[in-house]
Enzyme design. Sequence first.
Site, mmCIF file in Angstrom:
data_model
loop_
_atom_site.group_PDB
_atom_site.id
_atom_site.type_symbol
_atom_site.label_atom_id
_atom_site.label_comp_id
_atom_site.label_asym_id
_atom_site.label_seq_id
_atom_site.Cartn_x
_atom_site.Cartn_y
_atom_site.Cartn_z
ATOM 1 N N GLU A 60 0.825 -1.221 0.000
ATOM 2 C CA GLU A 60 0.000 0.000 0.000
ATOM 3 C C GLU A 60 0.850 1.258 0.000
ATOM 4 O OE1 GLU A 60 -2.930 -0.176 3.119
ATOM 5 O OE2 GLU A 60 -3.888 -1.950 2.251
ATOM 6 N N GLU A 74 -3.944 -9.094 0.652
ATOM 7 C CA GLU A 74 -4.358 -8.826 2.041
ATOM 8 C C GLU A 74 -5.877 -8.855 2.062
ATOM 9 O OE1 GLU A 74 -1.833 -5.804 3.921
ATOM 10 O OE2 GLU A 74 -3.608 -5.195 5.031
HETATM 11 C C1 GAL Z 1 -3.974 -2.510 5.532
HETATM 12 C C2 GAL Z 1 -2.476 -2.433 5.797
HETATM 13 C C3 GAL Z 1 -2.108 -3.249 7.029
HETATM 14 C C4 GAL Z 1 -3.043 -2.951 8.144
HETATM 15 C C5 GAL Z 1 -4.438 -3.266 7.709
HETATM 16 C C6 GAL Z 1 -5.473 -3.096 8.771
HETATM 17 O O1 GAL Z 1 -4.413 -1.462 4.753
HETATM 18 O O2 GAL Z 1 -1.770 -2.907 4.708
HETATM 19 O O3 GAL Z 1 -0.788 -2.958 7.395
HETATM 20 O O4 GAL Z 1 -2.911 -1.601 8.473
HETATM 21 O O5 GAL Z 1 -4.777 -2.409 6.641
HETATM 22 O O6 GAL Z 1 -6.752 -3.334 8.255
#
Ligand code: GAL
Length: 807
Positions: free
Chosen positions: A423, A499
């Site tokens: 991100e 993710e």
């Molecule tokens: C994502 C990020 C992670 C964590 C997660 C929480 O956007 O890559 O590091 O912050 O959100 O939902």
Amino acid sequence: MNKWIVGVALLISQISLAQVRVVTELTDNWKFKKGAQALASQVNFNDKGWQKVQVPHDWAIYGPFDKEIDKQVVAIEQNNEKVASEKTGRTGSLPYIGEAWYRNEFTLPHYKKGQKVLIVFEGAMSEPKVFVNGQKVGDWAYGYSYFYFDITNQIQEGKKNTLAVQLSNQGQSSRWYPGAGLYRKVQVVVKNPESIDQWGTFVTTPYISSALAKVNVKTKASGENVRLVTQVRDAKGTTVAIDSTGKRFGKEFEQNLAVANPQLWSPETPYLYTAVTKLYVGNQLKDEVTTRFGIREISYKSSVGFSLNGKVRKFKGVCLHHDLGPLGAAVNKAALRRQMQILKDMGADAIRSSHNMPSMEQLELADEMGFMFLAESFDEWAKPKVKNGYNRFFSEYAEKDVVNLVQATRNHPSIVMWSSGNEVPDQWGAEGVKRAKWLQDIFHREDPTRPVTVGMDQVKATMASGFGALLDIPGLNYRTHLYEEAYKAFPQGLILGSETASTVSSRGIYKFPVEKGIEKQYPDFQSSSYDLEYCSWSNLPEDDFVLQDDKPWVIGEFVWTGFDYLGEPTPYDDKWPSRSSYFGINDLAGLPKDRFYLYRSRWNTNQETLHILPHWNWAGREGQTTPVFVYTNYDSAELFINGKSQGIQKKHNATPQTRYRLMWMDVKYEPGTVKVVAYGKDGKPAATQEIKTAGKPYKLVLQPDRTQISADGKDLSFVTVSVVDKDGNPCPTATDQLTFSVKGAGSYRAACNGDATSLELFHLPTMKLFSGKLVVLVQSGEKAGDIELEVKGKGLQTGELKLKAVK
Ligand code: GAL
């Protein structure tokens, strides 16, 4: 064995054993002090009053938790925040900020003048400056990087050598708890001038058939007139191939060895070979390096997806931060192994090291236990997420950091993909597109065998700019509504859920009414374990399951996260005392939340899952609607409350939740027994499970993950402590204050109860139960013997346990 192999083997055995490399891990004799210490780099500096510590060490994990530490008044852009607010627990509220020094005096009895000496760090948090015998030998920046320095010119033969390391952490340098100190291994390597370079071996398996594998070994070595003999050994240690060559191009030897009937590496069959490379000058052995590797084939193809050894499969993965809960960032193999055993039981087959370089220990375990690994490098490139983050180092260090990541870890068969970023705000703008290409090219140059991804959250921007199109693998973080569009827009013909989910819950806590909610907050700063709460940017597990199951071009997912971690207490980022995450499938102590069983019911295809939630101790809720969910691999089940049927539920496609969970939404609470009977495909009862309303807490029960640990001074037994009533029913709401004592051949190391709002310190021998449970970590000493753990609580029958430390 063919004749030729026997010949070379004989030749090797006749050679007198010259001294080869000696690798010494610097574990003991460390002195540590926080704060700036003028002249601490000097040999004659008086460090007598300093604290004695062992490395790996995390200076910040001992606390205390403090609201003021790294308090950040910020709007977190990644979380769509527009207005700045005070974020208290973002980096865990532990004292990681500031300068500190480590000093170590060591001798190298085996060292002879003329040899080469390296000092190797597998991570130092952060901005390390390294001094040997009073002279500065180098510095680094990123706390997660592996790096080494040549200290040949500083080392003294036959005398004590003084190593001093200065570390400094700035506030607002992280989005989570980074840990602090020498939290990973430090090693001294002594070798001959004619020797194999650090991380100089690269083993690949470019051709594999059932009859034969081609093992390609590239070795960089220094010295004149050198010759290299490489043996491939199978898991039993039998030599199965050997090659000898004197041909070198520049520094590099290249050998191809044929392994007959190769045993392939996979998560289900983590078979490992070793390549033993020996460097000779004439008949003198000068250096020897052993490299473990696996024979396996990975492929990523448009409209086919990801395949391992020719079989298409999807990643059943979790993202993991590097901290180990109550141990902080200090790496510990027993703790990592336990995490990975829990993940295995859940049926996971992949891990993403979010958002930085994994520890070597974790990769070794991934190779041995069978996990595919997505090794990530950065959370920031040139554009900041936090003021003092990696953006300060990107231009000077990014290439060096990637080179070291790849060279140090590329022989691990577990690694099946690299990630150059998570991100990164550089997803916006033309410069970012160039950076993505530049980084990917560095990965390709260092390792042409694995693809590169980036976890993207600005999916629309990356579609427009070409950022997403140039990646080997487009990774989407959340944004389930954009998968289809991204698949069409990007040329790769596949999408990775780099993710997913970011569902939030607190173990054993349930909130009413039971309904979906975005960033819901409650007065106790806990999230509901009905698993219906998520964030504005994220989603529920089933939204991913639908994509994984229905879209052949989706190649798997990495759930955020396998375990809770310190810092980032969303949805309570601005609520003190929340100081650790709620995202974990397992809590900070490693205890499974209900969600564990949802993933298990889908991922563990070898074992039955039949799990009931919530608990059934709801005094005061009599007659009120108290929904019951069942996570199971069976398609249907019948629920009974005190013997009365609540009807049969069957998984169906009305909503993503009804497709994967069985839910009885109208159950009225009455104390007693909740029983579920699962039905098999033939419609007959196949399995049952029940939970009961518990009476008063009566007795403490101790359940170790291992009863026998190794007497190496590092090994751990994780003992789950729970409280049960007179009849042995677990008391799910107990919060008794407990105390711990350890006698004999071990010591008390830490405890953790998984409560994200607890300010009790992990290393003190007392803690409250949270939802009726906590975990005590018992550490071995260096002598073999019995270890006794005693856990006490007021008015409760004491829990006693015997463990063994063995040599
Ligand atoms: C994502 C990020 C992670 C964590 C997660 C929480 O956007 O890559 O590091 O912050 O959100 O939902």
